[in-house]
Design an enzyme around this catalytic site. Structure first.
Site, PDB file in Angstrom:
ATOM      1  N   SER A 104       1.062  -1.214  -0.120  1.00 28.67           N
ATOM      2  CA  SER A 104      -0.061  -0.021   0.030  1.00 28.67           C
ATOM      3  C   SER A 104       0.850   1.381   0.137  1.00 28.67           C
ATOM      4  CB  SER A 104      -1.027   0.171   1.190  1.00 28.67           C
ATOM      5  OG  SER A 104      -1.745  -1.076   1.160  1.00 28.67           O
ATOM      6  N   ARG A 178      -2.470 -14.570  35.446  1.00 30.98           N
ATOM      7  CA  ARG A 178      -3.281 -14.612  34.045  1.00 30.98           C
ATOM      8  C   ARG A 178      -4.259 -13.565  34.296  1.00 30.98           C
ATOM      9  NH1 ARG A 178      -3.236 -18.676  30.482  1.00 30.98           N
ATOM     10  NH2 ARG A 178      -5.420 -18.397  29.913  1.00 30.98           N
TER      11      ARG A 178
END
Length: 240
Positions: A104, A178
């Site tokens: 692009s 976590r």
């Protein structure tokens, strides 16, 4: 001698109006839509929402009335015809910049080299079919004070990196702690929906720098059509 408040207000209003005219409405919208596509043949001309993918995006961008012009950079006569049908300007892309390996940034750089009057631009993707005028307007607002703006979605995925066939390492979290979704802001992930940028960055082979702003879009709007499955899902969502 102090300037009367009314006069100060009028002066400020005039300068803000000039600034907005010169800094925002000289931004050109660009859609890269080459003819070749490995994933889906003639992808940019697929029927969608009563028109084509290309026509759909042109209509959304046009609705905002925030751009000097809407350009379609293409190597395809069929795409050129569709672009003109929807009132867009066409830039005939050179074959060298319309290959599967072309980026692009390369395509934009070619366009800017040939159109030196374009200083700032907004790149839109035909495949991001859930682009909304509200996202564009937010990006335009942020583009007033930032050299670049792009679309992101928020991700709460826990990512790992494969070091070799035997070992993995976590990239964005500690396995011993976590994170719960509600306790973690997550990460910002590019969607490819749009990039507002300028000539100076492109000439450095960049679309973004550290001073960019982002527009966070809804995850459900981040679908990008790269395969027939994506296309079918997008059609179902649009119908419902």
């Amino acid at each position: 001698m102090n300037t009367p408040p009314l006069k100060m207000f009028v002066t400020l209003f005039i300068w803000l109006s000039i600034y907005e005219c010169c800094s925002i409405y000289d931004t050109h919208a660009i859609i890269l839509a080459r003819g070749g596509s490995k994933g889906i043949r003639n992808k940019n001309l697929l029927p969608f929402n009563g028109t084509t993918l290309l026509g759909h995006i042109i209509q959304i961008v046009k609705e905002t009335k925030k751009f000097s012009a809407i350009w379609i950079s293409t190597d395809s006569e069929n795409i050129e015809g569709e672009a003109i049908k929807h009132g867009a300007l066409v830039y005939k892309r050179m074959p060298y910049f319309a290959q599967d390996s072309s980026t692009s940034v390369e395509a934009i750089k070619e366009f800017l080299y040939k159109n030196k009057f374009v200083k700032k631009f907004a790149l839109f993707q035909c495949t991001s079919v859930f682009l909304k005028p509200s996202y564009i307007k937010e990006a335009v607002k942020k583009f007033r004070i930032h050299p670049c703006v792009f679309a992101v979605k928020r991700s709460h995925k826990l990512r790992w990196k494969e070091l070799n066939h035997q070992m993995l390492t976590p990239l964005n979290f500690n396995p011993k702690r976590r994170p719960r979704r509600q306790d973690w802001k997550g990460e910002l992930e590019e969607t490819g929906m749009f990039y507002f940028s300028n000539r100076n960055l492109i000439y450095q082979n960049l679309l973004q720098n550290d001073w960019c702003a982002v527009v966070e879009i809804e995850t459900r709007d981040s679908i990008e059509i790269d395969s027939l499955i994506d296309y079918q899902i997008a059609q179902c969502i649009m119908k419902n």
